[in-house]
Design a protein around this motif. Sequence first.
Motif, PDB file in Angstrom:
ATOM      1  N   GLY A 144      18.015  15.734 -16.277  1.00 21.74           N
ATOM      2  CA  GLY A 144      18.144  17.076 -16.836  1.00 21.74           C
ATOM      3  C   GLY A 144      19.003  17.103 -18.085  1.00 21.74           C
ATOM      4  O   GLY A 144      18.938  16.212 -18.941  1.00 21.74           O
ATOM      5  N   TYR A 145      19.853  18.104 -18.154  1.00 22.38           N
ATOM      6  CA  TYR A 145      20.711  18.312 -19.326  1.00 22.38           C
ATOM      7  C   TYR A 145      21.561  17.081 -19.657  1.00 22.38           C
ATOM      8  O   TYR A 145      21.791  16.773 -20.831  1.00 22.38           O
TER       9      TYR A 145
ATOM     10  N   ASP B 197      30.761   6.463  -2.466  1.00 26.79           N
ATOM     11  CA  ASP B 197      31.818   7.152  -3.207  1.00 26.79           C
ATOM     12  C   ASP B 197      31.925   6.525  -4.607  1.00 26.79           C
ATOM     13  O   ASP B 197      32.190   5.325  -4.727  1.00 26.79           O
ATOM     14  N   ILE B 198      31.673   7.332  -5.639  1.00 30.32           N
ATOM     15  CA  ILE B 198      31.782   6.841  -7.025  1.00 30.32           C
ATOM     16  C   ILE B 198      33.208   7.063  -7.514  1.00 30.32           C
ATOM     17  O   ILE B 198      33.690   8.198  -7.566  1.00 30.32           O
TER      18      ILE B 198
ATOM     19  N   ILE C  36      25.497   8.636 -13.105  1.00 28.39           N
ATOM     20  CA  ILE C  36      25.465   7.906 -11.832  1.00 28.39           C
ATOM     21  C   ILE C  36      25.757   8.841 -10.665  1.00 28.39           C
ATOM     22  O   ILE C  36      25.108   8.766  -9.609  1.00 28.39           O
ATOM     23  N   LYS C  37      26.705   9.756 -10.841  1.00 28.96           N
ATOM     24  CA  LYS C  37      26.982  10.729  -9.771  1.00 28.96           C
ATOM     25  C   LYS C  37      25.750  11.595  -9.504  1.00 28.96           C
ATOM     26  O   LYS C  37      25.436  11.919  -8.356  1.00 28.96           O
ATOM     27  N   ASN C  38      25.042  11.960 -10.571  1.00 28.13           N
ATOM     28  CA  ASN C  38      23.820  12.751 -10.425  1.00 28.13           C
ATOM     29  C   ASN C  38      22.756  11.950  -9.663  1.00 28.13           C
ATOM     30  O   ASN C  38      22.090  12.474  -8.767  1.00 28.13           O
ATOM     31  N   MET C  39      22.625  10.669 -10.000  1.00 35.00           N
ATOM     32  CA  MET C  39      21.642   9.811  -9.335  1.00 35.00           C
ATOM     33  C   MET C  39      21.968   9.645  -7.849  1.00 35.00           C
ATOM     34  O   MET C  39      21.073   9.649  -6.995  1.00 35.00           O
ATOM     35  N   VAL C  40      23.257   9.500  -7.538  1.00 32.57           N
ATOM     36  CA  VAL C  40      23.684   9.367  -6.146  1.00 32.57           C
ATOM     37  C   VAL C  40      23.256  10.585  -5.334  1.00 32.57           C
ATOM     38  O   VAL C  40      22.784  10.463  -4.206  1.00 32.57           O
TER      39      VAL C  40
END
Length: 279
Positions: free
Chosen positions: A110-111, A169-170, A157-161
Amino acid sequence: MKVVTTKKELISWINDFRKEGKTIGLVPTMGALHEGHLSLVKECKKNTDIAVVSIFVNPTQFNDPEDLKRYPRTPEKDTSLLDTIGCDLIFLPTVEEVYPEKDTRKFNFGYLETIMEGARRPGHFNGVGQVVSRLFDIVSPDKAYFGMKDFQQIAIIKNMVKQLNYKIDIVSCPIIREESGLALSSRNTLLDEDHRKNAPHIYATLKKARNLVARMSVNDLKKWITDQIDSNPYLKTEYVEIVDDTTLQLIEDWREKNNKVVCVAVHAGKIRLIDNIIL
């Protein structure tokens, strides 16, 4: 310390550790390690029982073939460095081992992928999503550690998780800098003497910018940072953005109630450097 090159061997070791009730931490890297990477491994060692470091120059995240060719590779030095700080497992795979078949997955961030690095490096973050998800699938870590120099990458990466429903936990870790202030980066080894000498001007400018928030509008401060960096003949600004530290939404007014970060990309000759500072 064990060095493995195949998924089969890596998974076997991790399964053994799991049977002993041990927690697993992963530090994904592309090698050419420096103190910044080592700080991630040390943090990993503090918070998990087993530290796994992957060393893999991922071809799918390079939108410039010359950049991929130029990227420094120092596997022997890297493994020696990791041995000195007590790394438990190093994963040193080939491209075929990570991608036995061509990875055709397309992520939708997304954005997050429309600004800054995403706007200027088409396909880059899709490649990051591909390789990090592959590593997560292979290692199944409890925690994964990333440096804040790649600020936008952490948000991706947080979005992908979330998208893939990983229970990982990132952990974001602070930027490590040379005494000069230059953010440590594997690409620093590619700088010639003159550009390396002048590259610390980037962080010096960002530190000064912190003190100007009360006196300038957002747009005026962005222009001031650009002008200051570009006043050095060895540096050329590609972008300066001020963003929300969580959503990466562009900040337009200081009155917005959120933490703000200045992110920059700067060319030092042929080498592209990124940096950021929390305001």
